[in-house]
Design an enzyme around this catalytic site. Structure first.
Site, PDB file in Angstrom:
ATOM      1  CG  ASN A   7      14.957  -2.938  -5.295  1.00 44.43           C
ATOM      2  OD1 ASN A   7      13.853  -2.897  -5.847  1.00 44.43           O
ATOM      3  ND2 ASN A   7      15.113  -2.831  -3.990  1.00 44.43           N
ATOM      4  NE  ARG A  88      12.677  -6.299  -2.984  1.00 39.56           N
ATOM      5  CZ  ARG A  88      12.157  -5.296  -2.281  1.00 39.56           C
ATOM      6  NH1 ARG A  88      12.547  -4.062  -2.501  1.00 39.56           N
ATOM      7  NH2 ARG A  88      11.264  -5.533  -1.355  1.00 39.56           N
ATOM      8  CG  HIS A 177      10.942  -7.972   4.341  1.00 38.47           C
ATOM      9  ND1 HIS A 177      10.210  -7.569   5.437  1.00 38.47           N
ATOM     10  CD2 HIS A 177      11.267  -6.847   3.674  1.00 38.47           C
ATOM     11  CE1 HIS A 177      10.101  -6.249   5.433  1.00 38.47           C
ATOM     12  NE2 HIS A 177      10.736  -5.794   4.361  1.00 38.47           N
ATOM     13  NE  ARG A 238       4.926  -0.413   5.539  1.00 41.29           N
ATOM     14  CZ  ARG A 238       5.789  -1.220   4.916  1.00 41.29           C
ATOM     15  NH1 ARG A 238       5.476  -2.488   4.716  1.00 41.29           N
ATOM     16  NH2 ARG A 238       6.936  -0.774   4.462  1.00 41.29           N
ATOM     17  CD  GLU A 381      16.369  -7.578   0.962  1.00 42.04           C
ATOM     18  OE1 GLU A 381      15.190  -7.758   0.648  1.00 42.04           O
ATOM     19  OE2 GLU A 381      16.785  -6.533   1.493  1.00 42.04           O
TER      20      GLU A 381
END
Ligand code: AMP
Length: 394
Positions: A7, A88, A177, A238, A381
Site C-alpha cells: 500500500n 492497493r 474501502h 470528515r 485488506e
C-alpha cells in the site's frame, strides 16, 4: 510461495509479506516519511520489531531497502521466492470492475483516473514502478478500492445532477474501502455457514475514515461514500453528507475559497469538528464520560447517521441477515457498537452486553436466537490483495 501486499502512499510504503495459499503472515512493516527528513523503516517479523533510520529520497530506495532487509534478516532465503506483488490502488474509475494484472495499458488507465484521486493514484503508481525496477519479471497486480462497488445499479451510483456531468467528467458515486467490504462480507457468510449468493450483509467499516456497504449475494448494491471519500457518515475529521449549498454560504460569509471550505469538511469536521476535542474515538468517549456535551453530540451524530443508512439498506435489500462491525472503531469500541445496536430493535435483534465486550476478534455479538445477527469481523485488506494476486498470476 511468497506474495507481497503493498500500500504505497505519497510519503509512505506499507507492506505485508504473506505465504500463500495458506495466508500466513511472514513479515510486515512500513517505510515512513519518504522524501522527507527523518525517514525511517520499521520491520516486524517473528515477534520482533526493528526500526532503521535511513534516508529514503524516493519509493525506489524504500523498495530496495525492504527487499534487501527481507534477505539480510533471513526472513526469505532469496528474492526468487517472491512470485507476485499486489498493490492497493485507490481509484479504478469505471474501467476496473475487478483486480487486474498490471501492464503498460493498466498503468496508463490508472494514471487516467488520477484526477479522481490526486492524492492516492500517483503514489500507488510510484509504488508499482519501484517494484517493477526492483523485481523485474515478477508479476504485479492492482487491487482497486472502487472495484467491488462497480456492481451497484445505475440508480444507486448516479447523482441527480445534469447527466452531462457524468458523460463529460465521470461524476457519479464510486465508493471506497471495497477490498474491506468484500473481505468482511465473504467472511461473514463463511462464519454463518450460509451461501454467499443468498446472504444479505450490511458492513459497517468504521475507522478514522468510515463507509457502510449493502452487500446482497456477495455484490455491493450501495455504499455510503460517493464521488469522493468525503460522503456518507461523519468520520474522524470528515463531515459525511451535508447540504452542498453550505459550501458556498460559508465561502461567502467568510470571504474564503471553495477549496478552503472543502478542506474544513475534510479535515476539521466529523468527530473533531463537532466536539472540538479530538478525531479519535477513544478521546471522544473519555470526554463524553466526563460530561462534555459536544463530545457526546459528535458520538450521537455519527450513530444516528449509521442507523439511518442501515434503515435504507435493509429496504434496498428487502431484508438483512447480518450487520457487521469492522475497522478501528467497529472492531474495538463496544460502546459505539452498543449505541448503534440500541436503535436496531425494529429488526428483531438485540446486542448481548457480554459478547459485545470483544475487541479485534471475530464474534457474533447479538443475543442467541436474534433473526438478524450483529457481528464483529476484523478486516484484512492485505489477505484480499494477496488472494487476488495469487488468482491473477495463476
Ligand atoms: P482505523 O482508521 O481503522 O485505524 O481506526 C482508527 C480509529 O479506531 C480511531 O478513532 C481510534 O480511536 C479507534 N480505535 C482504535 N483502537 C481502539 C480501541 N481499542 N478502542 C476504541 N477505539 C479504538
Amino acid at each position: 510461495m511468497i506474495i507481497l501486499a503493498v500500500n504505497a502512499g505519497s510519503s509512505s510504503l506499507k507492506f505485508q509479506v504473506l505465504k500463500m495459499p495458506d495466508e500466513t503472515l511472514v513479515a510486515s512493516g512500513v517505510c515512513e516519511r519518504i522524501g522527507l527528513d527523518d525517514s525511517n523503516f520499521t520491520l516486524k517479523y517473528d515477534g520482533q520489531k526493528k526500526t532503521f533510520e535511513n534516508p529514503f529520497p524516493t519509493h525506489k530506495e524504500a523498495v530496495d531497502f525492504l527487499l534487501k532487509a527481507l534477505v539480510d534478516e533471513a526472513i526469505l532465503p532469496s528474492l526468487d521466492v517472491i512470485k507476485g506483488v499486489g498493490h492497493r490502488v485507490v481509484h479504478g474509475g469505471e474501467a476496473f470492475k475487478d483486480s487486474v494484472a498490471i501492464d503498460q495499458a493498466v498503468k496508463v488507465a490508472i494514471d487516467d483516473v488520477s484526477d479522481l484521486a490526486p492524492l492516492h493514484n500517483p503514489a500507488n503508481l510510484m509504488g508499482i514502478e519501484a517494484f517493477e525496477k526492483a523485481l523485474p519479471g515478477v508479476p504485479q497486480v492492482a487491487v482497486f478500492d472502487t472495484a467491488f462497488h462497480q456492481t451497484m445499479p445505475k440508480e444507486a451510483y448516479m447523482y441527480a445532477t445534469p447527466y452531462e456531468w457524468y458523460e463529460k467528467y465521470r461524476v457519479r458515486k464510486y465508493g471506497f474501502h471495497g477490498t474491506s467490504h468484500k473481505y468482511v462480507s465473504q467472511r461473514t457468510a463463511e462464519i454463518l455457514g450460509t451461501p454467499l449468493e443468498s446472504t444479505k450483509t450490511i458492513v459497517l467499516h468504521i475507522g478514522n475514515g468510515a463507509s457502510l456497504c449493502a452487500v446482497d449475494g456477495g455484490k455491493s448494491i450501495d455504499t455510503s461514500m460517493g464521488f469522493t471519500p468525503l460522503a456518507g457518515i461523519s468520520m474522524g475529521t470528515r463531515s459525511g453528507d451535508i447540504d452542498p449549498a453550505i459550501i458556498e454560504y460559508i465561502a461567502m460569509k467568510e470571504n474564503r475559497s471553495i477549496q478552503s471550505v472543502l478542506a474544513d469538511l475534510n479535515k476539521r469536521s466529523g468527530y473533531l469538528g463537532l466536539s472540538d476535542v479530538s478525531s479519535d474515538s477513544r478521546d471522544l468517549w473519555a470526554a463524553s464520560d466526563k460530561g462534555n456535551e459536544k463530545a457526546h453530540l459528535a458520538i450521537l451524530k455519527q450513530a444516528k447517521m449509521i442507523v439511518d443508512y442501515i434503515g435504507a439498506y435493509v429496504l434496498a435489500m428487502n431484508g438483512v441477515d447480518a450487520i457487521v462491525f469492522t475497522a478501528g472503531i467497529g472492531e474495538n469500541a463496544p460502546e459505539t457498537r452498543a449505541l448503534v445496536a440500541k436503535r436496531l430493535g425494529f429488526l428483531g435483534t438485540e446486542i448481548d452486553g457480554k459478547k459485545n465486550q470483544v475487541r479485534g476478534e471475530e464474534a457474533i455479538i447479538s443475543k442467541d436466537g436474534a433473526s438478524v445477527k450483529l457481528m464483529v469481523v476484523p478486516t484484512n485488506e492485505e489477505v484480499m490483495i494477496a488472494r487476488d494476486t495469487l488468482r491473477l498470476i495463476g
